[in-house]
Design a protein around this motif. Sequence first.
Motif, short mmCIF file in Angstrom:
data_model
loop_
_atom_site.label_atom_id
_atom_site.label_comp_id
_atom_site.label_asym_id
_atom_site.label_seq_id
_atom_site.Cartn_x
_atom_site.Cartn_y
_atom_site.Cartn_z
N ARG A 52 50.45 112.45 70.72
CA ARG A 52 49.69 112.64 71.94
C ARG A 52 48.30 113.16 71.63
O ARG A 52 47.31 112.73 72.21
N ILE A 79 44.53 111.82 72.65
CA ILE A 79 43.49 112.66 73.26
C ILE A 79 42.21 112.58 72.44
O ILE A 79 41.12 112.43 72.97
N ILE A 87 44.70 116.29 84.43
CA ILE A 87 45.27 116.53 83.10
C ILE A 87 46.37 117.60 83.18
O ILE A 87 47.40 117.49 82.51
N ASN A 88 46.17 118.59 84.03
CA ASN A 88 47.15 119.67 84.14
C ASN A 88 48.51 119.19 84.60
O ASN A 88 49.53 119.79 84.29
N ILE A 132 50.53 117.02 78.79
CA ILE A 132 49.61 117.53 77.76
C ILE A 132 49.72 119.04 77.71
O ILE A 132 49.59 119.72 78.73
N PHE A 176 45.21 120.07 74.40
CA PHE A 176 43.94 119.90 75.10
C PHE A 176 42.82 120.59 74.34
O PHE A 176 41.75 120.01 74.11
N VAL A 200 50.44 123.31 89.32
CA VAL A 200 49.18 123.84 88.81
C VAL A 200 48.79 125.15 89.49
O VAL A 200 47.82 125.79 89.12
N ARG A 235 56.28 118.08 85.32
CA ARG A 235 55.05 117.35 85.02
C ARG A 235 55.31 115.96 84.45
O ARG A 235 54.46 115.08 84.53
N TYR A 267 38.39 109.93 84.41
CA TYR A 267 37.18 110.01 83.60
C TYR A 267 36.21 108.93 84.02
O TYR A 267 36.44 107.75 83.81
N PHE A 314 44.88 105.58 78.72
CA PHE A 314 44.96 106.99 78.34
C PHE A 314 46.11 107.68 79.06
O PHE A 314 46.94 108.35 78.44
N PHE A 315 46.20 107.46 80.38
CA PHE A 315 47.27 108.15 81.11
C PHE A 315 48.64 107.58 80.77
O PHE A 315 49.64 108.29 80.83
N THR A 322 49.44 106.50 77.70
CA THR A 322 49.81 106.98 76.37
C THR A 322 50.19 108.46 76.38
O THR A 322 51.08 108.87 75.64
N ILE A 323 49.53 109.28 77.20
CA ILE A 323 49.90 110.69 77.17
C ILE A 323 51.27 110.91 77.81
O ILE A 323 51.89 111.94 77.59
N LYS A 335 53.58 108.89 76.97
CA LYS A 335 54.36 108.17 75.96
C LYS A 335 54.94 106.87 76.51
O LYS A 335 56.10 106.55 76.33
#
Lengths: 374, 307
Positions: free
Chosen positions: A3, A7, A215-216, A220, A225, B54, B77, B90, B101-102, B104-105, B107
């Motif tokens: 991960r 990033i 992101i939160n 991650i 981060f 959050v 999450r 972004y 990106f979203f 891959t994070i 997985k």
Amino acid sequence: MKRLGFILQKEFRQIFRDRTILAMMFMLPIIQMVILPLAANFEVKNINVAFVDHDHSTYSRRLMDKIASSGYFRIVGYEQGYREALYLVEKNEADVILEIPQGFERNLVREGSQQVNMTVDAINGTKSSIGGGYLTAVLGDFNSSLDVITRMPQNTADLKAPPIEVTWSDWFNPRKEYKYYMVPGILVLLLTMIGGFITALNIVKEKEIGTIEQINVTPIKKWQFILGKLIPFWIVGMIVFTVGLTVMYVVYGIFPKGSIAVLYLFGAVYLVALLGFGLLISTFSDTQLQAMFVAFFFMMIFTLMSGFFTSIDSMPPWARQISVLTPVTHFIAVVRLIVLKGSGLEHVRMELYYLIGFALLLNGLAIYNYRKTS
Amino acid sequence: MPAVSLQHISKTYNKGTVKAVNSVSFDVNKGELFGLIGPDGAGKTTIFRILTTVLLPDQGEATVEGLDVVKDFKTIRRKVGYMPGKFSLYQDLTVSENLTFFATIFKTSIKENYDLIKDIYDQIKPFSDRPAGKLSGGMKQKLALCCALIHKPDVLFLDEPTTGVDAVSRKEFWEMLQRLKQQGISILVSTPYMDEASLCDRIALIQNGNILSVDTPQNIISNFPAPLYAAKAKNFYQLLKDFRSDPAVESCYAFGEYLHLTFKDAGNCDQLMQQLRDKYQPAEFEYKKTVPTIEDSFIRLMQQTIP
């Protein structure tokens, strides 16, 4: 771990997409290192001097010629009286007035001594003190080469005590060239900017634009981060350091006398410390403007207290304490030692401990504060 | 087990001086499209932020898919998709880069869940090499929805997804939500637009951090207790003033080009309406009995809670 890789990929993509910042990061070292040492110079030249000659003799003219031909002075006027010369100082045209009294030549020949009057405008402290010093040196030189003295019978010289002559040689910077002193310092400031400023701004940008909100709510983790932000700028910093060293060699012909590996070791640790500083600022700030001002505030203090411009040894004790507590001080000292003096790791070990200390402290504080805020 | 459950959730800001959410409780059932309807500042975003882990609540308990929002935030999450009210992707990355990106994070990859986002992604595909910041408002929302969906979440949180989006895109967006619902995803959506409420399975009306009512839109409308009348006249403002001051009128407020009003005595409203007309003699007066909307219910509930 994978991960973190994604990033990093994203961060680098963003860094390379922002052409302005990219250009700034790589042009900055070149431009700064080429321009600053050439422009900013502690050597005082072009001291404006006004003469008031009441004697109009051969000796007085010879003295004035000697001063004019030294290369450091610019004659701005031969005035009739002291009052007129002072007027030039008031108009900011003259820095020094040299008044030669009536009977200058006669008294020198007859009595062997004569006083002259030197008036120095002290508004620009450096210029006045150094200019005054130069003029005194020229006068002393003139004094010893006067033919009334050189033509003295040799036997009379024995009666005088043999004078102690002081002569010197400057080590590690034999020609006392300013660039040797300045260039390594600028190199350090560059790393400071990359580490402190850009990292802080980059992290705060995510807060300001709101991307951190998205992101939160992903898996991650915080360390991912943070590392994702620090690693790219650490790499950029090391590249800038390399560019800086190259410019130093190509433009100024300064090649580190000491080990380049040690230099890079210090650069690496120093960057980690400064990245922690940037991270710390970002935890306090909500907008890029805030981060910019906070970073700028510390950067000014760091720069002025670091011994970059003025010697730390001549600071008052309390200022010396503050100076020791800024990471920039240690890195500037080390870079000068390694580049100019060729110090090895064993000579600068203490400074390395200081920098490692700063790296641990600043990053620790940043991470502690980062946890607290969210 | 409900998809989302809140029990007496409270949250204050500025050291307790600002009460954002006050003892809020409601459940969102599995596979339900649940609407959180309320004006700006009602506390919708605070509830979303608590549910998406959050923000920590001051009091109360909340679960998402049976997981506690405080203790099991890490698992939550992975299971939820969140689309913040403010565009939070972004802007300097392209459409496809953002989506990758979203993916891959979490997985996963775009390919793996392509069927889920296909309908939406096809619409923004022609712009996949454009930076996200250069998209139009509607396109941005579609991209944000794609990014929130890419990991096939169990629960989708959409905070005011249609605010600032044109009428056509809004309609399209709600159609997309209906299709997602059919895929079995539980959706919690907030909106300040009352007309969107009827598109939800159930809604919660919220005002000043308090839940006014939780029910299906139909029930909320049919629970409107009194006959509702719409009236208008040439001098609209005078009519509003007259009716409001009249003792027979229970409530009166402007609603589009009409006034909506109810009477204290719900029995013989037609007669009362005639009396009003004779009493004030407004020019070009007309009136009709009308069907209440969610907004009417909202205004009524609001007036009941604030004396």
